[in-house]
Design a protein around this motif. Sequence first.
Motif, PDB file in Angstrom:
ATOM      1  N   ARG A   1      -4.496 -11.319   5.650  1.00  0.00           N
ATOM      2  CA  ARG A   1      -5.583 -10.482   5.974  1.00  0.00           C
ATOM      3  C   ARG A   1      -6.088  -9.549   5.126  1.00  0.00           C
ATOM      4  NH1 ARG A   1      -6.101 -10.947  11.621  1.00  0.00           N
ATOM      5  NH2 ARG A   1      -5.233 -12.767  12.527  1.00  0.00           N
ATOM      6  N   THR A   2      -7.286  -9.073   5.216  1.00  0.00           N
ATOM      7  CA  THR A   2      -7.721  -8.079   4.059  1.00  0.00           C
ATOM      8  C   THR A   2      -7.231  -6.622   4.674  1.00  0.00           C
ATOM      9  OG1 THR A   2      -9.801  -7.611   5.520  1.00  0.00           O
ATOM     10  CG2 THR A   2      -9.866  -9.404   3.868  1.00  0.00           C
ATOM     11  N   ARG A   3      -7.296  -5.837   3.598  1.00  0.00           N
ATOM     12  CA  ARG A   3      -7.039  -4.205   3.818  1.00  0.00           C
ATOM     13  C   ARG A   3      -7.790  -3.972   5.057  1.00  0.00           C
ATOM     14  NH1 ARG A   3      -5.306  -0.015   1.047  1.00  0.00           N
ATOM     15  NH2 ARG A   3      -5.182  -1.257  -0.630  1.00  0.00           N
ATOM     16  N   ALA A   4      -9.145  -3.984   5.257  1.00  0.00           N
ATOM     17  CA  ALA A   4      -9.883  -3.638   6.401  1.00  0.00           C
ATOM     18  C   ALA A   4      -9.261  -3.962   7.856  1.00  0.00           C
ATOM     19  CB  ALA A   4     -11.143  -4.093   6.315  1.00  0.00           C
ATOM     20  N   GLU A   5      -8.718  -5.374   7.609  1.00  0.00           N
ATOM     21  CA  GLU A   5      -8.364  -5.591   8.879  1.00  0.00           C
ATOM     22  C   GLU A   5      -6.851  -5.131   9.369  1.00  0.00           C
ATOM     23  OE1 GLU A   5      -9.380 -10.456   9.501  1.00  0.00           O
ATOM     24  OE2 GLU A   5      -8.714 -10.051   7.497  1.00  0.00           O
ATOM     25  N   ILE A   6      -6.180  -5.099   8.145  1.00  0.00           N
ATOM     26  CA  ILE A   6      -4.739  -4.250   8.208  1.00  0.00           C
ATOM     27  C   ILE A   6      -4.855  -2.979   8.754  1.00  0.00           C
ATOM     28  CG2 ILE A   6      -2.709  -3.763   7.250  1.00  0.00           C
ATOM     29  CD1 ILE A   6      -3.012  -6.246   5.367  1.00  0.00           C
ATOM     30  N   GLU A   7      -5.731  -2.286   8.216  1.00  0.00           N
ATOM     31  CA  GLU A   7      -5.924  -0.709   8.485  1.00  0.00           C
ATOM     32  C   GLU A   7      -6.514  -0.555   9.782  1.00  0.00           C
ATOM     33  OE1 GLU A   7      -7.590   0.996   4.990  1.00  0.00           O
ATOM     34  OE2 GLU A   7      -5.704   1.161   3.899  1.00  0.00           O
TER      35      GLU A   7
ATOM     36  N   GLU B   1      -3.415   9.403  -0.561  1.00  0.00           N
ATOM     37  CA  GLU B   1      -2.201   9.159  -0.943  1.00  0.00           C
ATOM     38  C   GLU B   1      -1.651   7.847  -0.689  1.00  0.00           C
ATOM     39  OE1 GLU B   1      -1.340  10.687  -3.605  1.00  0.00           O
ATOM     40  OE2 GLU B   1      -2.479  12.542  -3.691  1.00  0.00           O
ATOM     41  N   ALA B   2      -1.744   7.618   0.589  1.00  0.00           N
ATOM     42  CA  ALA B   2      -1.421   5.988   0.845  1.00  0.00           C
ATOM     43  C   ALA B   2      -1.953   5.066   0.291  1.00  0.00           C
ATOM     44  CB  ALA B   2      -1.820   5.999   2.466  1.00  0.00           C
ATOM     45  N   PHE B   3      -3.333   5.198   0.077  1.00  0.00           N
ATOM     46  CA  PHE B   3      -3.802   4.036  -0.972  1.00  0.00           C
ATOM     47  C   PHE B   3      -3.234   4.045  -2.185  1.00  0.00           C
ATOM     48  CE2 PHE B   3      -7.121   2.958  -4.061  1.00  0.00           C
ATOM     49  CZ  PHE B   3      -7.655   1.849  -3.356  1.00  0.00           C
ATOM     50  N   PHE B   4      -3.169   5.094  -2.846  1.00  0.00           N
ATOM     51  CA  PHE B   4      -2.699   5.427  -4.396  1.00  0.00           C
ATOM     52  C   PHE B   4      -1.036   4.901  -4.431  1.00  0.00           C
ATOM     53  CE2 PHE B   4      -6.628   7.092  -5.147  1.00  0.00           C
ATOM     54  CZ  PHE B   4      -7.030   6.827  -6.622  1.00  0.00           C
ATOM     55  N   LEU B   5      -0.546   4.990  -3.363  1.00  0.00           N
ATOM     56  CA  LEU B   5       0.846   4.834  -3.433  1.00  0.00           C
ATOM     57  C   LEU B   5       1.005   3.174  -3.628  1.00  0.00           C
ATOM     58  CD1 LEU B   5       4.020   5.056  -3.055  1.00  0.00           C
ATOM     59  CD2 LEU B   5       3.637   5.040  -0.437  1.00  0.00           C
ATOM     60  N   GLN B   6       0.028   2.473  -2.832  1.00  0.00           N
ATOM     61  CA  GLN B   6       0.113   1.160  -3.162  1.00  0.00           C
ATOM     62  C   GLN B   6      -0.337   0.675  -4.618  1.00  0.00           C
ATOM     63  OE1 GLN B   6      -2.262  -1.298  -0.023  1.00  0.00           O
ATOM     64  NE2 GLN B   6      -1.862   0.274   1.594  1.00  0.00           N
ATOM     65  N   VAL B   7      -1.374   1.775  -5.238  1.00  0.00           N
ATOM     66  CA  VAL B   7      -1.813   1.256  -6.620  1.00  0.00           C
ATOM     67  C   VAL B   7      -0.397   1.385  -7.439  1.00  0.00           C
ATOM     68  CG1 VAL B   7      -3.019   1.866  -8.494  1.00  0.00           C
ATOM     69  CG2 VAL B   7      -4.071   1.730  -6.191  1.00  0.00           C
ATOM     70  N   GLN B   8       0.327   2.294  -7.060  1.00  0.00           N
ATOM     71  CA  GLN B   8       1.456   2.499  -8.016  1.00  0.00           C
ATOM     72  C   GLN B   8       2.643   1.558  -7.753  1.00  0.00           C
ATOM     73  OE1 GLN B   8       1.050   4.642 -10.475  1.00  0.00           O
ATOM     74  NE2 GLN B   8      -0.826   5.168  -9.646  1.00  0.00           N
ATOM     75  N   GLY B   9       2.739   1.142  -6.421  1.00  0.00           N
ATOM     76  CA  GLY B   9       3.736  -0.038  -6.111  1.00  0.00           C
ATOM     77  C   GLY B   9       5.136   0.716  -5.793  1.00  0.00           C
ATOM     78  N   SER B  10       5.299   1.941  -5.902  1.00  0.00           N
ATOM     79  CA  SER B  10       6.854   2.419  -5.569  1.00  0.00           C
ATOM     80  C   SER B  10       6.591   3.784  -5.242  1.00  0.00           C
ATOM     81  CB  SER B  10       7.702   2.139  -6.628  1.00  0.00           C
ATOM     82  OG  SER B  10       7.329   2.912  -7.880  1.00  0.00           O
ATOM     83  N   GLY B  11       7.551   4.622  -4.730  1.00  0.00           N
ATOM     84  CA  GLY B  11       7.511   6.010  -4.503  1.00  0.00           C
ATOM     85  C   GLY B  11       8.578   6.795  -3.598  1.00  0.00           C
TER      86      GLY B  11
ATOM     87  N   GLY C   1       5.568  -7.164  -1.445  1.00  0.00           N
ATOM     88  CA  GLY C   1       4.753  -8.047  -1.551  1.00  0.00           C
ATOM     89  C   GLY C   1       3.275  -7.722  -1.349  1.00  0.00           C
ATOM     90  N   LYS C   2       2.233  -8.718  -1.316  1.00  0.00           N
ATOM     91  CA  LYS C   2       0.981  -8.184  -1.074  1.00  0.00           C
ATOM     92  C   LYS C   2       0.317  -9.183  -0.330  1.00  0.00           C
ATOM     93  CE  LYS C   2      -0.663  -9.698  -5.624  1.00  0.00           C
ATOM     94  NZ  LYS C   2      -1.467  -9.216  -7.095  1.00  0.00           N
ATOM     95  N   ASN C   3      -0.903  -9.117   0.144  1.00  0.00           N
ATOM     96  CA  ASN C   3      -1.715  -9.841   1.071  1.00  0.00           C
ATOM     97  C   ASN C   3      -2.556 -11.134   0.174  1.00  0.00           C
ATOM     98  OD1 ASN C   3      -3.778  -8.442  -0.153  1.00  0.00           O
ATOM     99  ND2 ASN C   3      -4.911  -7.907   1.647  1.00  0.00           N
TER     100      ASN C   3
ATOM    101  N   PHE D   1      -3.870  -5.370  -0.455  1.00  0.00           N
ATOM    102  CA  PHE D   1      -2.903  -4.473   0.328  1.00  0.00           C
ATOM    103  C   PHE D   1      -1.336  -4.782  -0.119  1.00  0.00           C
ATOM    104  CE2 PHE D   1      -0.702  -2.820   3.847  1.00  0.00           C
ATOM    105  CZ  PHE D   1      -1.515  -1.659   4.250  1.00  0.00           C
ATOM    106  N   VAL D   2      -0.698  -3.464  -0.276  1.00  0.00           N
ATOM    107  CA  VAL D   2       0.646  -3.729  -0.657  1.00  0.00           C
ATOM    108  C   VAL D   2       1.773  -3.322   0.644  1.00  0.00           C
ATOM    109  CG1 VAL D   2       2.559  -2.859  -2.222  1.00  0.00           C
ATOM    110  CG2 VAL D   2       0.032  -3.721  -3.197  1.00  0.00           C
TER     111      VAL D   2
END
Length: 341
Positions: A130-136, A155-165, A181-183, A231-232
């Motif tokens: 599923r896409t980001r829009a569907e998940i969110e 920040e939730a979006f950019f956490l996915q860009v960075q991949g860890s936190g 993993g990602k979609n 989406f991560v």
Amino acid sequence: MRALVRALAVCAVTAASGAASAQVLEFEALDGWTKDDHAAALATFRQTCDLLKEPDWQPLCRLAAEAAERPEAAREFFELFFRPVQVGDPPALFTGYYEPELDGSPIRTPRFAWPIYARPPELQDGAVWRTRAEIESGLLAGRGLEIAWLDDPVEAFFLQVQGSGRIRMPDGRVVRVGYAGKNGHPYVSVGKEMVRRGLLRLEEASAQTIRAWVRRNPAEGAALLALNPSFVFFRRLPQLGADRGPIGAMGRSITTLRSIAVDPLFTPLGAPVWVEKDGHRPLRRLFVAQDTGGAIKGMQRADIFYGTGAMAGEVAGEVKDGGRMMVLLPIDRAYAMLPEN
């Protein structure tokens, strides 16, 4: 044996469009090589060298352990057993990433209303889901997959860009999270789309300016973030010590200003990589390719890990510089990449 080595080398630098050009260099051609801390680079290389199973790498890992006993031998180790190989033509593109430290909650509250999710069990590796829009839109609500709730959708979006936190809970407890993993949808750059629409000039586009614009324009900003269908999902890392870096693509902790994310189609994971980054805060340093990223594609392309926390994020978010990068390969593998006469 020569044919096998050549095949392995070509596999490391071949994409769907065909074989990449390669140039074997001498260490004297590397700007700043003699001034680097080779012992620090060797220590980072040893963090993952046991995972390199090809026959030409295995003896080098044993020799690396011997060289590590004498810090002054580190430079000699690289110069004796490797050759720098420039794959593709500069200029390179260097960007930066980091491990965010964010406030969060184990439960949803009026303040903490944006979840980060564990991987759904039905998601298969490599599958398009599923896409980001569907998940969110609430697709995963009520399934108990929420690892934590954050207080800022940006920040939730950019956490996915960075991949860890690192997520700091109200009771002071810190939860480490890493990529799970990602979609399966391709990564779409929000910055590029903002430049295309004339919302930012190309030279202005950075993580900081994108964050600021989205916060000033919440409705339009949310729509822009949703244009990235990737989406991560995350996993908790309870055994990861506070003094260790986040987990990279090789399953080991990465090291501040010694680890980079690369495109493994062209740069073998685990290989040392000499980076000559120009621009603001130039770098001349030996890194190790220990991570990957959805936006890291191409031959002369690397994402530099700048560390943990807000200061690291400020520095990493401004990096978009040229230069060149050379992968250090075992000698036989390096020369096998040259065309036959």
